[in-house]
Design a protein around this motif. Structure first.
Motif, PDB file in Angstrom:
ATOM      1  N   ALA A  27       4.616   6.269  -7.323  1.00 16.67           N
ATOM      2  CA  ALA A  27       3.883   5.252  -8.093  1.00 16.67           C
ATOM      3  C   ALA A  27       4.818   4.508  -9.033  1.00 16.67           C
ATOM      4  CB  ALA A  27       2.746   5.911  -8.884  1.00 16.67           C
ATOM      5  N   GLU A  28       5.756   5.294  -9.637  1.00 13.99           N
ATOM      6  CA  GLU A  28       6.724   4.655 -10.546  1.00 13.99           C
ATOM      7  C   GLU A  28       7.560   3.630  -9.820  1.00 13.99           C
ATOM      8  OE1 GLU A  28       8.453   8.008 -13.133  1.00 13.99           O
ATOM      9  OE2 GLU A  28      10.051   6.516 -12.840  1.00 13.99           O
ATOM     10  N   VAL A  29       8.087   4.037  -8.645  1.00 16.00           N
ATOM     11  CA  VAL A  29       8.953   3.132  -7.874  1.00 16.00           C
ATOM     12  C   VAL A  29       8.190   1.873  -7.486  1.00 16.00           C
ATOM     13  CG1 VAL A  29      10.159   2.876  -5.680  1.00 16.00           C
ATOM     14  CG2 VAL A  29      10.480   4.928  -7.007  1.00 16.00           C
ATOM     15  N   VAL A  30       6.918   2.066  -7.038  1.00 16.32           N
ATOM     16  CA  VAL A  30       6.125   0.910  -6.602  1.00 16.32           C
ATOM     17  C   VAL A  30       5.902  -0.048  -7.773  1.00 16.32           C
ATOM     18  CG1 VAL A  30       3.800   0.258  -5.906  1.00 16.32           C
ATOM     19  CG2 VAL A  30       4.994   2.010  -4.651  1.00 16.32           C
ATOM     20  N   GLN A  31       5.639   0.537  -8.948  1.00 16.46           N
ATOM     21  CA  GLN A  31       5.437  -0.324 -10.130  1.00 16.46           C
ATOM     22  C   GLN A  31       6.682  -1.125 -10.461  1.00 16.46           C
ATOM     23  OE1 GLN A  31       4.518   1.446 -13.817  1.00 16.46           O
ATOM     24  NE2 GLN A  31       2.336   1.494 -13.426  1.00 16.46           N
ATOM     25  N   LYS A  32       7.839  -0.408 -10.410  1.00 18.15           N
ATOM     26  CA  LYS A  32       9.108  -1.096 -10.713  1.00 18.15           C
ATOM     27  C   LYS A  32       9.328  -2.266  -9.767  1.00 18.15           C
ATOM     28  CE  LYS A  32      12.516   2.161 -12.308  1.00 18.15           C
ATOM     29  NZ  LYS A  32      13.725   2.865 -11.920  1.00 18.15           N
ATOM     30  N   ASP A 102      -0.930 -10.944   2.945  1.00 13.52           N
ATOM     31  CA  ASP A 102      -0.987 -11.331   1.542  1.00 13.52           C
ATOM     32  C   ASP A 102       0.259 -10.898   0.787  1.00 13.52           C
ATOM     33  OD1 ASP A 102      -3.002  -8.505   0.436  1.00 13.52           O
ATOM     34  OD2 ASP A 102      -1.556  -8.753   2.040  1.00 13.52           O
ATOM     35  N   LEU A 103       1.219 -10.265   1.512  1.00 10.41           N
ATOM     36  CA  LEU A 103       2.424  -9.793   0.847  1.00 10.41           C
ATOM     37  C   LEU A 103       3.615 -10.713   1.096  1.00 10.41           C
ATOM     38  CD1 LEU A 103       3.647  -7.511  -0.759  1.00 10.41           C
ATOM     39  CD2 LEU A 103       3.901  -6.207   1.292  1.00 10.41           C
ATOM     40  N   VAL A 104       3.734 -11.216   2.345  1.00 11.47           N
ATOM     41  CA  VAL A 104       4.894 -12.052   2.707  1.00 11.47           C
ATOM     42  C   VAL A 104       4.395 -13.362   3.271  1.00 11.47           C
ATOM     43  CG1 VAL A 104       7.156 -11.940   3.787  1.00 11.47           C
ATOM     44  CG2 VAL A 104       5.733  -9.920   3.716  1.00 11.47           C
ATOM     45  N   ARG A 105       5.203 -14.413   3.082  1.00 10.25           N
ATOM     46  CA  ARG A 105       4.859 -15.698   3.704  1.00 10.25           C
ATOM     47  C   ARG A 105       6.154 -16.321   4.209  1.00 10.25           C
ATOM     48  NH1 ARG A 105       0.475 -19.311   3.557  1.00 10.25           N
ATOM     49  NH2 ARG A 105       1.241 -21.311   4.280  1.00 10.25           N
ATOM     50  N   VAL A 106       6.222 -16.541   5.526  1.00  9.23           N
ATOM     51  CA  VAL A 106       7.429 -17.115   6.140  1.00  9.23           C
ATOM     52  C   VAL A 106       7.046 -18.466   6.726  1.00  9.23           C
ATOM     53  CG1 VAL A 106       9.202 -16.805   7.878  1.00  9.23           C
ATOM     54  CG2 VAL A 106       8.262 -14.828   6.737  1.00  9.23           C
ATOM     55  N   CYS A 153       1.838  -7.812  -4.719  1.00  8.57           N
ATOM     56  CA  CYS A 153       0.563  -7.120  -4.557  1.00  8.57           C
ATOM     57  C   CYS A 153       0.765  -5.788  -3.878  1.00  8.57           C
ATOM     58  CB  CYS A 153      -0.449  -7.977  -3.790  1.00  8.57           C
ATOM     59  SG  CYS A 153       0.309  -8.977  -2.524  1.00  8.57           S
ATOM     60  N   LEU A 154       1.771  -5.025  -4.346  1.00  4.91           N
ATOM     61  CA  LEU A 154       1.944  -3.668  -3.822  1.00  4.91           C
ATOM     62  C   LEU A 154       0.999  -2.719  -4.542  1.00  4.91           C
ATOM     63  CD1 LEU A 154       5.811  -3.497  -3.821  1.00  4.91           C
ATOM     64  CD2 LEU A 154       4.369  -3.551  -1.834  1.00  4.91           C
ATOM     65  N   SER A 155       0.686  -1.591  -3.916  1.00  5.20           N
ATOM     66  CA  SER A 155      -0.179  -0.617  -4.588  1.00  5.20           C
ATOM     67  C   SER A 155       0.390   0.789  -4.374  1.00  5.20           C
ATOM     68  CB  SER A 155      -1.574  -0.682  -4.017  1.00  5.20           C
ATOM     69  OG  SER A 155      -1.520  -0.371  -2.655  1.00  5.20           O
TER      70      SER A 155
END
Lengths: 155, 149
Positions: A27-32, A102-106, A153-155
Motif C-alpha cells: 500500500a505504501e509503494v502504491v501511494q508513493k 482509465d490508467l494509460v492513454r496512448v 488512479c492506482l489502488s
C-alpha cells in the motif's frame, strides 16, 4: 520417519514474508507511485502496446510502420487501447495482461499509407522446368505516436 | 481482293531484347565475377537468389525467435533465474509480453527487466509452496521404509 531422498523437495526451502506486513508495504509503494504520477515527477514514458497483432515498445514522437491497411484516413488521431506495460525511469506499471483504460492513454496519428517495395516470391525446381515468379506488394501504414499519458488512479 | 493473313516475307523480329536482358541483369549488378555481366550466368544466379530470399523470409522468423530467447536467457541468468523458470512464471502471473519485447526491455530498460525477474522469482516461490501443500502425510501410507522378512 527416517529421512530419504524424497522427504524434502529438491528445491531449497523458501519462506514468504508476512502477508500483513507485505500488504502494508504494498500500500505504501502504491501511494508513493500515485503521488509521483500526480505530481508529474516522471521523465519520458515508454509503453508496450499490442497493435496489429504485434507488440511494440513505443515512446512519444516515434514512428511505427505496420504491414497492413488501417481503416483510418491520413491525419486521423487514434487511441491505442491494449497497453501491456508502461514505464518511466523510477517505476513501471505491469499489466496482467492489460492495463486499464482509465490508467494509460496512448495517442497516435496516421501519417502515411503507402505500399511496400516489390518483394519477389520465386519457386524453382531444377531439372523439372518449373519456375513461378510472383511480385508481392503489401500496403503499409505509418503512425506517429503523439503522447503517452498516465493518470494517478492506482489502488 | 482481300488478302487474309500476313504475306510470307513479313517476319516479326524481337526489338526489345536489350530491355528484357537488363531486367534480369539489374538484379545481378552487385554479384561477384562474370555473373554480374553475362546474361546466361546471371539468370541462374538471379533465380537462385530469388528462391533463397523466399525461403529465408520464412526462416528469419525462427532465427529471430531463437536470438530473442538467447538474449532473455542471458539477461535472466544475470538476475539468478533460468530461462524456462523465468518464462513459465511470467506466463503464470498473466504477463503476456512476447519474447521480442522482453528481449528489447532487457537491452534498453534494465530496471524494468529486473522487476520482471523479481516477479517471476516470487511467483516461482509461491508455486513451490503451493506444491508442498500442508506438509502432512496422506492417510493411507504408514511409512516410507518397509522391511519384509
Amino acid at each position: 520417519v527416517a529421512k530419504t531422498s524424497l522427504t524434502s523437495p529438491p528445491w531449497p526451502e523458501v519462506k514468504l514474508p508476512d502477508p500483513v506486513e507485505e500488504a502494508k508495504y504494498h500500500a505504501e509503494v502504491v501511494q508513493k507511485v500515485n503521488k509521483m504520477i500526480a505530481e508529474g515527477q516522471y521523465g519520458r514514458l515508454f509503453a508496450v502496446v499490442h497493435f496489429a497483432s504485434k507488440q511494440w515498445k513505443i515512446t512519444s514522437e516515434d514512428l511505427i510502420m505496420m504491414d497492413n491497411v488501417l481503416e483510418a484516413e491520413c491525419g486521423d488521431r487514434i487511441r491505442m487501447e491494449k497497453v501491456l506495460l508502461v514505464g518511466a525511469d523510477d517505476f513501471t506499471l505491469i499489466g496482467r495482461p492489460l492495463l486499464g483504460k482509465d490508467l494509460v492513454r496512448v495517442e497516435a496519428t496516421v501519417i502515411e499509407k503507402t505500399e511496400s517495395w516489390p518483394k519477389i516470391n520465386m519457386r524453382f525446381w531444377k531439372r523439372h522446368n518449373y519456375q513461378r515468379k510472383k511480385i508481392i506488394v503489401n500496403p503499409q501504414t505509418v503512425l506517429r505516436i503523439n503522447t503517452i499519458e498516465i493518470f494517478p488512479c492506482l489502488s | 481482293m482481300v488478302l487474309l493473313g500476313a504475306p510470307c516475307w513479313l517476319r516479326s523480329r524481337l526489338t526489345d531484347r536489350f530491355w528484357r536482358v537488363q531486367e534480369v541483369l539489374k538484379y545481378a549488378r552487385h554479384f561477384r565475377g562474370r555473373k554480374n555481366r553475362c546474361y546466361k550466368l546471371a539468370i541462374r544466379s538471379v533465380r537462385r537468389a530469388f528462391v533463397k530470399s523466399t525461403k529465408a523470409r520464412r526462416e528469419k522468423k525462427r532465427f529471430l525467435r531463437a536470438l530473442w530467447i538467447t538474449r532473455i536467457e542471458a539477461a535472466s541468468l544475470e538476475h539468478g533465474l533460468k530461462y524456462p523458470a523465468f518464462i513459465s512464471n511470467l506466463l503464470k502471473s498473466q504477463v503476456e509480453l512476447n519474447r521480442k519485447m522482453i528481449a528489447d526491455l532487457a537491452i534498453y530498460e534494465p530496471k524494468t527487466f529486473k522487476s520482471l525477474a523479481a516477479l517471476a522469482q516470487r511467483r516461482r516461490q509461491e508455486g513451490f509452496l503451493a506444491a508442498l501443500g500442508d506438509g502432512k502425510e496422506p492417510e493411507g501410507i504408514f511409512s516410507r521404509i518397509v522391511r519384509h522378512y
